[in-house]
Enzyme design. Structure first.
Site, PDB file in Angstrom:
ATOM      1  N   HIS A 138       0.887  -1.019  -0.067  1.00  0.00           N
ATOM      2  CA  HIS A 138       0.097   0.029  -0.094  1.00  0.00           C
ATOM      3  C   HIS A 138       0.928   1.226  -0.266  1.00  0.00           C
ATOM      4  O   HIS A 138       1.663   1.482   0.675  1.00  0.00           O
ATOM      5  CB  HIS A 138      -0.896   0.126   1.265  1.00  0.00           C
ATOM      6  CG  HIS A 138      -1.709   1.279   1.357  1.00  0.00           C
ATOM      7  ND1 HIS A 138      -2.823   1.602   0.222  1.00  0.00           N
ATOM      8  CD2 HIS A 138      -1.780   2.407   2.383  1.00  0.00           C
ATOM      9  CE1 HIS A 138      -3.193   2.721   0.774  1.00  0.00           C
ATOM     10  NE2 HIS A 138      -2.819   3.224   1.940  1.00  0.00           N
ATOM     11  N   ASP A 177      -1.780   4.151  -4.525  1.00  0.00           N
ATOM     12  CA  ASP A 177      -2.633   3.354  -3.642  1.00  0.00           C
ATOM     13  C   ASP A 177      -2.254   1.798  -3.497  1.00  0.00           C
ATOM     14  O   ASP A 177      -1.955   1.382  -2.403  1.00  0.00           O
ATOM     15  CB  ASP A 177      -4.292   3.316  -3.923  1.00  0.00           C
ATOM     16  CG  ASP A 177      -4.992   2.465  -2.909  1.00  0.00           C
ATOM     17  OD1 ASP A 177      -4.961   3.185  -1.757  1.00  0.00           O
ATOM     18  OD2 ASP A 177      -5.754   1.520  -3.173  1.00  0.00           O
ATOM     19  N   ARG A 243      18.329  13.901  12.506  1.00  0.00           N
ATOM     20  CA  ARG A 243      18.637  15.377  12.077  1.00  0.00           C
ATOM     21  C   ARG A 243      19.620  15.618  11.155  1.00  0.00           C
ATOM     22  O   ARG A 243      20.165  16.286  10.397  1.00  0.00           O
ATOM     23  CB  ARG A 243      18.784  16.503  13.145  1.00  0.00           C
ATOM     24  CG  ARG A 243      17.411  16.343  13.937  1.00  0.00           C
ATOM     25  CD  ARG A 243      17.491  17.386  15.168  1.00  0.00           C
ATOM     26  NE  ARG A 243      17.439  18.673  14.362  1.00  0.00           N
ATOM     27  CZ  ARG A 243      17.359  19.952  15.513  1.00  0.00           C
ATOM     28  NH1 ARG A 243      17.540  19.710  16.576  1.00  0.00           N
ATOM     29  NH2 ARG A 243      17.462  20.886  14.856  1.00  0.00           N
TER      30      ARG A 243
END
Length: 306
Positions: A138, A177, A243
């Site tokens: 998905h 999808d 980060r």
């Protein structure tokens, strides 16, 4: 694993059916082929009967040196109840005894005008693509600067909207999808769209739209190799996000591990631009340029000088 029958290769390569028509629906379970030279010589201890048997000029010329009784025995031994089919290459004449043996066991006997080595390569590639392990995920698959980006995340997080923005910026949609994935090689995953929803994109509030009709043929692709996974998740203030980009997370699909980047989503973040930059940065890393490592090395040097 997808199913391939002898009938499929007859249609694909326009093969001539000589005999054994009753067996054209026999399944082919392996992409490996066999050239039964040593078997025609009489050694069948390790005969790979489950493979397609390719017979070329060398094998047929050898059988001409055998007696009629030997020929009959060898051809009958080649035609087993699990042999998918036998293909004669170069358009050569087919021995009548081989036709009789194939009819007896309903083994499809086929013929092609192509040279044996050439046809062997074409057939192997076709079978490997059809018999490759497959799965469905998905998500959304987009070609961004030549990098196959698989965008994943929970329903409603903004995957399709991000894909739409990427298409508007000149990138190409592969699937929305549902992404069908097949493993074509040890580390090669190729994604495609189910035929039913090919070129379609669903945007909540707008409905289903045809990307190719709206943006042109250059906005879509039929398939694309998947290089990186970008997982969209709602921003969690309690979670520590990477980060610097030194920690490389992996995601395993079938037997292949892909680089996975987690992108936190919150209002004000331009996800399309972030994914564009992430794709370009991924390409740079593949070429040996790692900005995070360079920064860390410079920082370490400055600290050591003090």
């Amino acid at each position: 694993m997808a199913k391939v029958s002898v009938k499929d290769i007859i249609e694909k390569f326009e093969l001539e059916l000589i005999s054994g028509e009753e067996g054209i629906n026999r399944p082919i379970t392996t992409s490996d082929l066999s050239r039964p030279g040593i078997e025609l010589a009489g050694f069948l201890d390790y005969y790979p009967a489950e493979r397609i048997q390719l017979i070329g000029k060398t094998e047929l010329t050898f059988t001409e040196k055998l007696t009629d009784s030997e020929k009959q025995l060898r051809f009958e031994q080649l035609c087993t109840d699990i042999t998918p089919g036998i293909i004669i290459c170069r358009g050569l004449d087919v021995p009548s005894m081989l036709i009789e043996a194939s009819e007896k066991e309903a083994v499809p006997l086929l013929r092609t005008k192509q040279k044996t080595t050439r046809f062997s390569g074409l057939l192997t590639n076709f079978l490997e693509s059809k018999l490759a392990p497959t799965t469905a995920v998905h998500g959304v698959l987009v070609d961004v600067y030549g990098v196959g980006v698989l965008i994943t995340g929970k329903s409603g997080v903004g995957k399709s909207e991000t894909a739409l923005e990427l298409v508007k910026r000149g990138h190409r949609l592969v699937a929305d999808d549902c992404v069908e994935i097949r493993q074509e090689d040890e580390n090669t995953l190729v994604g495609t769209s189910p035929e039913l929803i090919e070129h379609l994109l669903e945007i909540r509030g707008l409905g289903i739209m045809n990307v190719m009709t709206l943006f042109g043929a250059g906005a879509v692709r039929t398939f694309k190799r998947i290089s990186v996974v970008m997982d969209l998740e709602l921003w969690d203030q309690k979670k520590q996000y990477d980060r610097l980009g030194l920690d490389e997370e992996k995601m395993k699909i079938i037997d292949t591990e892909l680089t996975k980047l987690t992108i936190p989503v919150r209002p004000g973040r331009n996800l399309a631009v972030i994914i564009e930059v992430a794709a370009m940065n991924f390409r740079l890393k593949q070429m040996g340029v790692n900005a995070a490592e360079q920064f860390t090395n410079r920082l370490a040097e400055q600290m050591s000088d003090r």
